[in-house]
Design an enzyme around this catalytic site. Structure first.
Site, PDB file in Angstrom:
ATOM      1  N   GLU A  35      54.922  45.819  72.812  1.00 42.42           N
ATOM      2  CA  GLU A  35      53.799  45.382  72.006  1.00 42.42           C
ATOM      3  C   GLU A  35      53.960  43.872  71.813  1.00 42.42           C
ATOM      4  O   GLU A  35      55.024  43.415  71.401  1.00 42.42           O
ATOM      5  CB  GLU A  35      53.837  46.091  70.639  1.00 42.42           C
ATOM      6  CG  GLU A  35      52.647  45.704  69.813  1.00 42.42           C
ATOM      7  CD  GLU A  35      52.594  46.400  68.461  1.00 42.42           C
ATOM      8  OE1 GLU A  35      53.434  47.275  68.193  1.00 42.42           O
ATOM      9  OE2 GLU A  35      51.695  46.034  67.690  1.00 42.42           O
ATOM     10  N   ARG A 261      68.264  54.208  71.517  1.00 40.77           N
ATOM     11  CA  ARG A 261      68.044  52.770  71.520  1.00 40.77           C
ATOM     12  C   ARG A 261      69.377  52.063  71.399  1.00 40.77           C
ATOM     13  O   ARG A 261      70.367  52.627  70.949  1.00 40.77           O
ATOM     14  CB  ARG A 261      67.072  52.352  70.430  1.00 40.77           C
ATOM     15  CG  ARG A 261      67.474  52.677  69.016  1.00 40.77           C
ATOM     16  CD  ARG A 261      66.296  52.505  68.056  1.00 40.77           C
ATOM     17  NE  ARG A 261      65.852  51.128  67.964  1.00 40.77           N
ATOM     18  CZ  ARG A 261      64.598  50.736  68.184  1.00 40.77           C
ATOM     19  NH1 ARG A 261      63.670  51.598  68.519  1.00 40.77           N
ATOM     20  NH2 ARG A 261      64.273  49.474  68.045  1.00 40.77           N
ATOM     21  N   LYS A 271      61.875  43.896  65.698  1.00 42.76           N
ATOM     22  CA  LYS A 271      61.027  42.694  65.690  1.00 42.76           C
ATOM     23  C   LYS A 271      60.630  42.295  64.279  1.00 42.76           C
ATOM     24  O   LYS A 271      60.566  41.118  63.961  1.00 42.76           O
ATOM     25  CB  LYS A 271      59.799  42.924  66.569  1.00 42.76           C
ATOM     26  CG  LYS A 271      60.117  42.688  68.029  1.00 42.76           C
ATOM     27  CD  LYS A 271      58.901  42.828  68.901  1.00 42.76           C
ATOM     28  CE  LYS A 271      58.605  44.280  69.162  1.00 42.76           C
ATOM     29  NZ  LYS A 271      57.526  44.492  70.104  1.00 42.76           N
TER      30      LYS A 271
HETATM   31  P1  ATP Z   1      61.123  46.884  67.492  1.00 41.23           P
HETATM   32  O1  ATP Z   1      61.704  48.010  66.703  1.00 41.23           O
HETATM   33  O2  ATP Z   1      62.098  45.822  67.836  1.00 41.23           O
HETATM   34  O3  ATP Z   1      59.856  46.355  66.937  1.00 41.23           O
HETATM   35  P2  ATP Z   1      59.582  48.394  69.298  1.00 41.23           P
HETATM   36  O4  ATP Z   1      60.076  49.672  69.850  1.00 41.23           O
HETATM   37  O5  ATP Z   1      58.526  48.451  68.267  1.00 41.23           O
HETATM   38  O6  ATP Z   1      60.827  47.544  68.881  1.00 41.23           O
HETATM   39  P3  ATP Z   1      58.078  47.678  71.570  1.00 41.23           P
HETATM   40  O7  ATP Z   1      57.513  46.371  71.943  1.00 41.23           O
HETATM   41  O8  ATP Z   1      57.144  48.764  71.202  1.00 41.23           O
HETATM   42  O9  ATP Z   1      59.082  47.418  70.408  1.00 41.23           O
HETATM   43  O10 ATP Z   1      59.116  48.185  72.671  1.00 41.23           O
HETATM   44  C1  ATP Z   1      58.876  48.226  74.048  1.00 41.23           C
HETATM   45  C2  ATP Z   1      59.824  49.196  74.675  1.00 41.23           C
HETATM   46  O11 ATP Z   1      61.176  48.797  74.420  1.00 41.23           O
HETATM   47  C3  ATP Z   1      59.675  50.578  74.086  1.00 41.23           C
HETATM   48  O12 ATP Z   1      59.656  51.505  75.139  1.00 41.23           O
HETATM   49  C4  ATP Z   1      60.871  50.746  73.217  1.00 41.23           C
HETATM   50  O13 ATP Z   1      61.263  52.085  73.144  1.00 41.23           O
HETATM   51  C5  ATP Z   1      61.916  49.867  73.906  1.00 41.23           C
HETATM   52  N1  ATP Z   1      62.902  49.389  72.935  1.00 41.23           N
HETATM   53  C6  ATP Z   1      62.668  48.700  71.802  1.00 41.23           C
HETATM   54  N2  ATP Z   1      63.808  48.484  71.124  1.00 41.23           N
HETATM   55  C7  ATP Z   1      64.809  49.039  71.864  1.00 41.23           C
HETATM   56  C8  ATP Z   1      66.221  49.159  71.697  1.00 41.23           C
HETATM   57  N3  ATP Z   1      66.850  48.655  70.645  1.00 41.23           N
HETATM   58  N4  ATP Z   1      66.915  49.797  72.661  1.00 41.23           N
HETATM   59  C9  ATP Z   1      66.298  50.301  73.738  1.00 41.23           C
HETATM   60  N5  ATP Z   1      64.975  50.232  73.952  1.00 41.23           N
HETATM   61  C10 ATP Z   1      64.229  49.614  73.030  1.00 41.23           C
HETATM   62 MG    MG Z   2      56.667  49.493  68.841  1.00 44.34          MG
END
Ligand code: ATP
Ligand code: MG
Length: 555
Positions: A35, A261, A271
């Site tokens: 995102e 994760r 984020k």
């Molecule tokens: P955040 O919690 O940092 O906001 P998010 O999951 O909301 O992370 P996205 O931009 O939606 O962020 O993530 C894109 C992809 O990266 C998703 O498939 C998510 O599952 C993966 N991802 C995000 N954080 C991690 C992590 N700590 N380890 C592994 N994969 C991750």
């Molecule tokens: Mg997300």
């Protein structure tokens, strides 16, 4: 550093192997779906390496898809930064980047399909009421009073939503599933909400925006994704993912698989929390070298190969765990030990004056760029009467364990001569400022003729040609291993995470150091020129030569 050639298997590879063997898919299609509401961090690198890595290994494809359904939190700067980081990590997506917003028309049409099938309805409960109706983990929810509105009426109401005839929050489109499902996400989840917000891709075309759970599965299906990989917190949502796809007319059928994760000690990988660090000026922007962002790691001197290697070493499982920072550091250390040229820099300088060296003389010495690899070649450094050496490399007196410069004793200057310290000068506070010595002119590239043994070697720079520099030393950003678990994570920030040394001298060749080519400063660590343009020479310490964390722990 080459990536390890044989990639270790994992449960996702096992599933793919089975799917291919059973003829379920001919080709593997994955996607990385960030995102655009912040910069990518090392956790995203895990997902990037997994998704793009699988596509590479199975000769399939991986899309970069911006999951952009929250216009208020997203922007084009984030889009560009994400594209840049994925490329920098060494991956290529198939075709143009995709956007969920490209599918808004199709998503809208599928929502209409659900309404027509009596599987979605417009609900006028406000947020608070909706929460009360939802029930809890131990109690079933209650049906919304709007659940049985006739289909034709729902179609008209949804159209009114689209045309902007309702206020934000006044109503939403919900799936009609099961208010007593043990999975909360199945209790008539919201599919569309009203937001009078301009979108970075679609402008003001829409005032209704689809929710993540509705958007993600359909976007996967539109892109013919075969294996949709996400993190474990979406495990329950898989029911909804499947429900949506089972109840619309799309034929392509992706499947969602969840992996754990990445959590990394002494930092935060969310984020939302990283944005707070930036906005509250706890760090110098998203690319502050202490940040666990890809941009921060790059500015710190991490290489793409070291990050890929790290993702390889941590593996992919369903087990939640916390990875030690030492593991990430070991990856960059291994890479730079092999691949970074050496140079000399003095971080805490004192003068070394060679009394028997003519003051008008200067010579150029050839030194090797890498002690274990001749291919790195040699470079020239100048040598003259006045040099700088490291304050900690000199003592007035010391026992035999101190293999550096001591009064009346000898030491070798790296790549140059053997010198003997004669006396020193101090300032009013008793700090040594200058050491006077004599050199043995017959020791360049050879041992002293009379068989004297000189064990210690110290680094130095020529005062005549050395360049002044600022050097920034970084420590862990937080004081506790799991700052995310703190009530106020910013209270756990390490106030000593940045130490600035602004009195350093580096050898002249480093005046042209590049911002993406880390070097080893002999005996002090790995460093890289800072990316931000500056009229000073600024270097960031990437990592120390050895793991110093254990030592820090015992302080
Ligand atoms: P955040 O919690 O940092 O906001 P998010 O999951 O909301 O992370 P996205 O931009 O939606 O962020 O993530 C894109 C992809 O990266 C998703 O498939 C998510 O599952 C993966 N991802 C995000 N954080 C991690 C992590 N700590 N380890 C592994 N994969 C991750
Ligand atoms: Mg997300």
């Amino acid at each position: 550093m080459a990536d390890s050639t044989a990639r270790p298997s994992n449960f996702i590879r096992t599933i793919i192997d089975q799917d291919l063997a059973a003829g379920k898919h001919q080709q593997v299609q994955t996607r990385f779906p960030p995102e655009p509401n912040g910069y990518l961090h090392i956790g995203h690198a895990k997902s990037i390496c997994l998704n793009f890595g699988l596509a590479d290994d199975y000769q399939g494809h991986c899309n970069l898809r911006f999951d952009d359904t929250n216009p208020e939190k997203e922007n084009l700067d984030y889009v560009r930064a994400i594209e840049n980081d994925v490329k920098w990590l060494g991956f290529e997506w198939q075709g143009e980047p995709c956007y969920s917003s490209n599918y808004f028309d199709q998503l809208h049409a599928y929502a209409v399909e659900l309404i027509e099938a009596g599987k979605a309805y417009v609900c006028f409960l406000n947020n608070e009421e909706m929460r009360a109706y939802r029930g809890t983990l131990t109690e079933p929810g209650k049906n919304s009073p709007y659940r049985d509105t006739p289909i034709a009426e729902n179609l008209a109401l949804f159209e009114k939503m689209r045309l902007g005839e309702f206020k934000e929050g006044e109503c939403s489109l919900r799936a009609k599933i099961d208010m007593s499902s043990p999975f909360m996400c199945m209790r008539d989840p919201v599919l569309y909400r009203i937001k009078f917000a301009d979108h970075h891709q679609t402008g003001d075309k829409w005032c209704i925006y689809p929710m993540y759970d509705f958007t993600h599965c359909i976007s996967d299906a539109i892109e013919n994704v075969t294996h949709s990989l996400c993190t474990l917190e979406f495990q329950d949502n898989r029911r909804l993912y499947d429900w949506v796809l089972d109840n619309i007319s799309i034929t392509s059928r992706p499947h969602q698989y969840e992996f754990s994760r990445l959590n990394l000690e002494y930092t935060v990988l969310s984020k939302r929390k990283l944005i707070a660090l930036v906005e509250n000026n706890h760090v110098d922007g998203w690319d502050d070298p202490r940040m666990p962002t890809i941009a921060g790691l790059r500015r710190r001197g991490y290489t793409p190969a070291s990050i890929r290697e790290f993702c390889q070493r941590i593996g992919v499982t369903k087990m939640d765990n916390m990875v030690e920072m030492a593991m990430l550091e070991a990856c960059i250390r291994d890479d730079l030990n092999e691949n970074a040229p050496r140079a000399m820099a003095v971080l805490d300088p004192i003068k070394l004056v060679i009394e028997n060296y003519p003051s008008d003389q200067s010579e150029t010495l050839k030194v090797v760029n890498h002690p274990q690899n001749e291919a790195f070649g040699t470079r020239e450094v100048t040598f003259s009467k006045e040099l700088y050496i490291e304050r900690e490399d000199f003592r007035e007196s010391a026992n035999k364990k101190f293999k550096r410069l001591v009064l009346d004793k000898e030491v070798r200057l790296r790549g140059a001569y053997v010198v003997k310290a004669l006396r020193c000068e101090k300032d009013a506070d008793g700090n040594v400022t200058t050491v006077y010595c004599q050199y043995d002119a017959d020791t360049l590239g050879k041992n002293p003729a009379d068989g004297r043994s000189v064990k210690g070697v110290i680094h130095w720079v020529d005062a005549k040609t050395a360049k002044p520099a600022e050097v920034r030393l970084y420590d862990r950003l937080f004081k506790v291993p799991n700052p995310a678990a703190e009530e106020d994570f910013s209270a756990a920030l390490n106030e000593n995470s940045l130490q600035i040394l602004n009195n350093c001298f580096v050898e002249a060749s480093l005046a042209h150091a590049e911002t993406d080519k880390p070097v080893q400063f002999e005996r002090t660590g790995y460093f890289v020129r800072d990316i931000k343009p500056s009229d000073k020479l600024v270097f960031n310490r990437t990592v120390t030569l050895r793991d110093s964390w254990a030592k820090v722990e015992n302080k």
